[in-house]
Structures are given as structure tokens and as C-alpha cells.
Design a protein around this motif. Structure first.
Motif, PDB file in Angstrom:
ATOM      1  N   LYS A   1      47.315  42.037  43.838  1.00  0.00           N
ATOM      2  CA  LYS A   1      47.529  42.003  42.387  1.00  0.00           C
ATOM      3  C   LYS A   1      48.277  43.248  41.929  1.00  0.00           C
ATOM      4  O   LYS A   1      47.992  44.354  42.380  1.00  0.00           O
ATOM      5  CB  LYS A   1      46.184  41.909  41.654  1.00  0.00           C
ATOM      6  N   ARG A   2      49.186  43.051  40.994  1.00  0.00           N
ATOM      7  CA  ARG A   2      49.979  44.193  40.518  1.00  0.00           C
ATOM      8  C   ARG A   2      49.175  45.010  39.502  1.00  0.00           C
ATOM      9  O   ARG A   2      48.540  44.444  38.610  1.00  0.00           O
ATOM     10  CB  ARG A   2      51.295  43.716  39.899  1.00  0.00           C
ATOM     11  N   ILE A   3      49.222  46.316  39.657  1.00  0.00           N
ATOM     12  CA  ILE A   3      48.571  47.214  38.698  1.00  0.00           C
ATOM     13  C   ILE A   3      49.458  48.440  38.475  1.00  0.00           C
ATOM     14  O   ILE A   3      50.404  48.672  39.221  1.00  0.00           O
ATOM     15  CB  ILE A   3      47.173  47.679  39.178  1.00  0.00           C
TER      16      ILE A   3
ATOM     17  N   TYR B   1      43.017  33.213  32.494  1.00  0.00           N
ATOM     18  CA  TYR B   1      43.417  32.106  33.366  1.00  0.00           C
ATOM     19  C   TYR B   1      42.216  31.335  33.919  1.00  0.00           C
ATOM     20  O   TYR B   1      42.384  30.470  34.779  1.00  0.00           O
ATOM     21  CB  TYR B   1      44.265  32.634  34.531  1.00  0.00           C
TER      22      TYR B   1
ATOM     23  N   ARG C   1      52.433  31.833  37.924  1.00  0.00           N
ATOM     24  CA  ARG C   1      52.365  31.410  36.528  1.00  0.00           C
ATOM     25  C   ARG C   1      53.726  31.287  35.862  1.00  0.00           C
ATOM     26  O   ARG C   1      53.818  30.827  34.720  1.00  0.00           O
ATOM     27  CB  ARG C   1      51.527  32.424  35.740  1.00  0.00           C
TER      28      ARG C   1
ATOM     29  N   ARG D   1      46.472  43.798  32.307  1.00  0.00           N
ATOM     30  CA  ARG D   1      45.470  42.725  32.230  1.00  0.00           C
ATOM     31  C   ARG D   1      44.762  42.528  33.565  1.00  0.00           C
ATOM     32  O   ARG D   1      43.625  42.069  33.598  1.00  0.00           O
ATOM     33  CB  ARG D   1      46.127  41.417  31.764  1.00  0.00           C
ATOM     34  N   ASN D   2      45.446  42.858  34.673  1.00  0.00           N
ATOM     35  CA  ASN D   2      44.790  42.782  35.988  1.00  0.00           C
ATOM     36  C   ASN D   2      43.718  43.858  36.143  1.00  0.00           C
ATOM     37  O   ASN D   2      42.786  43.707  36.920  1.00  0.00           O
ATOM     38  CB  ASN D   2      45.820  42.951  37.110  1.00  0.00           C
ATOM     39  N   MET D   3      43.885  44.965  35.439  1.00  0.00           N
ATOM     40  CA  MET D   3      42.955  46.088  35.586  1.00  0.00           C
ATOM     41  C   MET D   3      41.861  46.066  34.526  1.00  0.00           C
ATOM     42  O   MET D   3      40.700  46.326  34.811  1.00  0.00           O
ATOM     43  CB  MET D   3      43.716  47.417  35.449  1.00  0.00           C
TER      44      MET D   3
ATOM     45  N   ASP E   1      41.850  37.470  34.746  1.00  0.00           N
ATOM     46  CA  ASP E   1      40.986  36.408  35.280  1.00  0.00           C
ATOM     47  C   ASP E   1      40.349  35.603  34.159  1.00  0.00           C
ATOM     48  O   ASP E   1      40.139  34.394  34.294  1.00  0.00           O
ATOM     49  CB  ASP E   1      39.894  37.010  36.174  1.00  0.00           C
TER      50      ASP E   1
END
Lengths: 173, 332
Positions: free
Chosen positions: A69-71, B80, A132, B104-106, B77
């Protein structure tokens, strides 16, 4: 891991040991609590592909992949990545072959100065993993966390559009 | 960043015990706002307690048909999640309108509620700010206040809460479950964030030694008629100047059975007023009824010069969001 006294050692809080897989290689490292993942990569490990643009999560130049996952590496503490699998731009090519996105960025001339490019590439790999983005507008929206001061957006968009099918087939990190 | 100690907790009780023993400590999850504030010297905790290993990562259906979201579920998460996409698309839209995919991933669900204002003066440790240094003054009132509040502000603070997700959670009447030394308690979303009053340093009603463990959505998700409209300076990756969460249920004859309206970017908390929603009940969906609700919701709005435009902008955004919600045919 238990709490450490802020007065330990030479007046500074204690360093911590972490293990991570970095571009496929297992690493065991000592990190200070306040070292960001970006500073660990750039200053301790000399992986300077990930760039420090704003250092505030606003530009995306430090984007790396953590467990696919990109962060923003600038807003993550290295000590909190214990056990993680991290991929930086240095780890995208495999067996001497560029990642399809890297090849597409070259073919589409998707950069001028190149400072944002490693972040754009890692972000685009993350975008491909997420699955997505199905239209140009969706790619634009889902790449909005990566700024390009040269304004190479048109070619960045074209490169990502070109490479997405190959990313899906290859299942590359 | 100022050096700090670091500890990792595996259970909620362990995290609370660490916190109780270290008044200088703060919890950290995604860290996207806290670390930024620490780099700016706005926050200087002596210790961070890493809570990412706590078992708060699940999304589960509740006995009464709602959805309980663990505080550590990432914003991505959550947006989605199949149940959120299907039953609470207003929440999914609001989350995806905020930040960037990387953030948003973090960012965690609980942390999103606790993010702090992006008021320029709050973020600049070199100038006074009543929120950062109580009693030092508010340069925003007579300064650059284009992004500031038009509702619920006080003499001491005109900052706004920056979250998009929270605007949807307010409209959906979520509840916040928190754990503390005295046990667990549940806070209605409307009571979680607060207005600045004479204590602008307090963004919300969470106590220092408490931890958010879950957010629960009631069964009613307004999946058929909803809209999240966000107006900002660029099309993506910018905070709202004004945002509107609108949700409707319509009778067979098209009249409004139930309405929810919440605003972002205009106040110290998501702005909601049941009187505006009451005005919509039983009404047809048209510009007149929507305009009356907008006027009611904006009653008492006051600009501070640079942000005067927000009042008319908000009125138009409310009407448009209600029109979008009314005309939309989402998944029932």
C-alpha cells in the motif's frame, strides 16, 4: 516491547530494534523513535530515491509501498514499521528489467526535473494494486496526492494509462 | 521533532495503563496529523504510545442492523468496505473527498475524529493562538480568515474542524465508543466535537486519558438519496471551504419523509441543526423547500471579512446537495 524511560542513555529516549523487509531483503535496524521512515531510508540506508519534498504529506515525493500500500514515508515513524515489507523506487525493477510503469514513464517522457518521479512511480504502483482506477478521470483523482511542479501531469497520466494493463497482468509489487 | 520515548501496546487496557502512567504521552495510530503537528512544534509529547497493534481493526454488523467500525480501520479500508459502499455510500463519498490515497491508507477512523484544525495561526508556533496557547489571543479574527468559521465561533477562536468523514458521520448520527480508566462510554456524534466557547483548546469531549475504540453507524444509511458536496480551491486534495452531507428518505408521492443535513468547513464541529431538517419533513423536493432549510441551517451565520463569501456559498451548496440527493437513485 515495553515502555522506555525518557531519561535513558545519554539523556535521550532509547533507540529500538526493528526488523523489516526492504526491497526484498530482510533488515534488522536500530532506530530512534523520532526517525521517520523517510529519514531512515535516506539518511541511514542511503536509499535517496524517495525524496523529501515538503516533509508534511502534502506533495507525495516520499511515497513508498508498505505491505503493497502506498503511504507518505515522511509521516510515518520508522519504529512503527517493525515487521513491514517496504518497497521503494529502488526496488521496483526486477532482474534488471524496469517495472512496466518505469518503462512507460520513459516512453511517455513523464517528467522534466524528475524530483517527483520516484513518488509518482510508487504511487502509481499502489494505484495499480488498488484496482480502483478505470478511467482517465479516476487516475487523475487517485493520483492527486502527488504534485509535479514541472506540470508533467499530461504525460504522467498517459504513462500510467499505458502501463495499467501490464501491471494487472504481471501482478508486480 | 523534539525527542520522545516510544512504547507499543497490544491491548486496550495496556494502552490505558501506559497512558495513566505517563501524563506526557499521546496515543499514535496513523500519525498523519500528529506527526505533522510535532514537526511544527505544535504538539510536543514526551512519549508516543503506538496503538496500531490493538485489536480494533474489524468492521462488523451490530445486532440492530448497524455497523460497528473499529477505531483502527484505515480511512481507505472503510471507504472501500463492501458494507459501507452498499449501505452507507454517503460515508464512503465523504471519506474519498478528503486527503489523498496515501494519507487515507495511513489515517485511522478514530484519528480522523481527532485531527486538528488547519487554521494557519494554530499551525504557526511563532504567533499567538488561543487553541494552542490558551489566553494568548486569536490573530485569525482580524487576520487572514478566508478558511475560517461562519457559525458557532467565539471571541476566542474561529477555527473550523477539517474532516470530511465527520460531516457524514454527523448526518448519519453515528456514535463514538470510548474506553477510559473508568470503563467504556458511548458519545453521540453531535456531542463529540464541541464549539470553541472560552475553551478553544478543547476540540472535543474526549478526556485526555480516554481512547476511541469504535464508531457505530445506526441501521438507517440513506443509501438511496444522499449527496456529499465539497467546495474547495482545487478539484482534489484540498480542505473544504464548505461541504454538505445531505441525506433524504422520500415518501411514495415524492415528499420528504426524513432529512439529514450537516455542513463541513464552516464551524468548530460538523454543523447540524434539527430545525432545518424538521422544515423539510413532509415537503416536496424543490428549490423553495431546500432554500428554506438552507436559511434555517445558516441562521446566525457571521463572516469575518475574508470568509464572508462562505455564507452565500454554503446556502447554494446546501440547495445543490439536496437537489443531488433528491434526484439520485442509488442502491436502496
Amino acid at each position: 516491547m515495553s515502555a522506555t524511560s525518557p531519561t535513558a542513555g545519554a539523556g535521550l529516549p532509547a533507540a529500538h530494534s526493528i526488523s523489516l523487509t526492504l526491497n526484498g531483503q530482510p533488515r534488522r535496524l536500530e532506530v530512534q523513535p523520532w526517525t521517520t521512515l523517510l529519514d531512515l531510508l535516506r539518511e541511514q540506508l542511503q536509499l535517496t530515491g524517495s525524496k523529501k519534498g515538503c516533509d508534511h504529506g502534502q506533495c507525495g515525493a516520499c511515497t513508498v509501498l508498505v505491505n503493497g500500500k502506498r503511504i507518505n514515508a515522511c509521516l510515518s515513524l520508522a519504529v512503527m514499521q517493525d515487521g513491514a515489507e517496504i518497497t521503494t523506487v529502488e526496488g521496483l525493477a526486477e532482474d534488471g528489467r524496469l517495472h512496466p510503469l518505469q518503462q512507460a514513464f520513459i516512453e511517455r517522457d513523464a517528467f522534466q526535473c524528475g524530483y517527483c518521479t520516484s513518488g509518482q512511480l510508487c504511487s502509481a504502483v499502489g494505484l495499480a494494486n488498488e484496482g480502483r482506477a478505470h478511467s482517465r478521470d479516476e487516475i487523475r483523482e487517485l493520483m492527486s496526492g502527488n504534485l509535479c511542479r514541472c506540470g508533467a501531469y499530461t504525460n504522467i497520466l498517459a504513462a500510467i494509462e499505458d502501463a495499467l494493463p501490464a501491471c494487472r497482468e504481471g501482478g508486480r509489487s | 521533532m523534539t525527542p520522545f520515548a516510544y512504547a507499543r501496546a497490544r491491548q486496550v487496557d495496556e494502552a490505558l495503563a501506559l497512558r495513566a502512567g505517563h501524563p506526557e504521552a499521546r496515543f499514535i495510530a496513523g500519525g498523519t496529523n500528529l506527526l505533522d503537528l510535532m514537526k511544527e512544534n505544535v504538539a510536543r509529547p514526551g512519549m508516543l504510545i503506538d496503538i496500531t497493534g490493538l485489536p480494533l481493526h474489524d468492521v462488523e454488523t451490530t445486532a440492530d442492523g448497524g455497523l460497528r467500525i473499529g477505531a483502527l480501520v484505515s480511512n481507505a479500508d472503510l471507504a472501500y468496505h463492501p458494507e459501507v459502499e452498499r449501505r452507507y455510500p454517503l460515508l464512503a463519498q465523504a471519506i474519498l473527498a478528503g486527503a489523498s490515497p496515501q494519507l487515507r491508507n495511513m489515517a485511522s477512523t478514530g484519528g480522523n475524529l481527532l485531527q486538528r484544525t488547519r487554521c494557519y495561526y494554530f499551525y504557526d508556533a511563532g504567533v499567538p493562538c488561543n487553541k494552542r496557547e490558551p489566553g494568548s489571543g486569536c490573530p485569525a479574527r482580524d487576520g487572514l480568515n478566508r478558511i475560517h468559521a461562519i457559525l458557532g465561533a467565539s471571541d476566542q477562536c474561529i477555527a473550523v474542524h477539517p474532516s470530511d468523514m465527520c460531516v457524514a458521520l454527523a448526518a448519519l448520527e453515528a456514535t463514538v465508543e470510548v474506553a477510559g480508566p473508568a470503563g467504556r462510554r458511548v458519545i453521540d456524534f453531535a456531542d463529540f466535537h464541541r464549539l470553541p466557547g472560552d475553551q478553544p483548546q478543547r476540540d472535543n469531549t474526549l478526556e485526555d486519558d480516554e481512547l476511541i475504540v469504535a464508531i457505530t453507524l445506526p441501521a438507517r444509511g440513506f443509501a438511496r438519496h444522499h449527496a456529499y458536496l465539497k467546495v474547495r480551491d482545487r478539484a482534489s486534495y484540498a480542505f473544504a471551504l464548505v461541504s454538505v452531507a445531505a441525506a433524504l428518505e422520500r415518501e411514495a408521492d415524492g415528499r420528504i419523509a426524513e432529512a439529514r443535513l450537516a455542513l463541513g468547513g464552516v464551524a468548530h464541529k460538523p454543523w447540524r441543526d434539527p430545525r432545518a431538517e424538521d422544515l423539510l419533513r413532509g415537503q416536496p423536493c424543490n428549490a423553495e423547500s431546500f432554500g428554506r432549510a438552507a436559511d434555517a441551517l445558516l441562521q446566525g451565520a457571521q463572516g469575518f471579512a475574508h470568509n464572508d463569501f462562505k455564507i452565500e456559498l454554503a446556502r447554494r451548496a446546501i440547495v445543490r446537495a439536496l437537489e443531488q440527493a433528491a434526484s439520485q437513485e442509488g442502491t436502496p
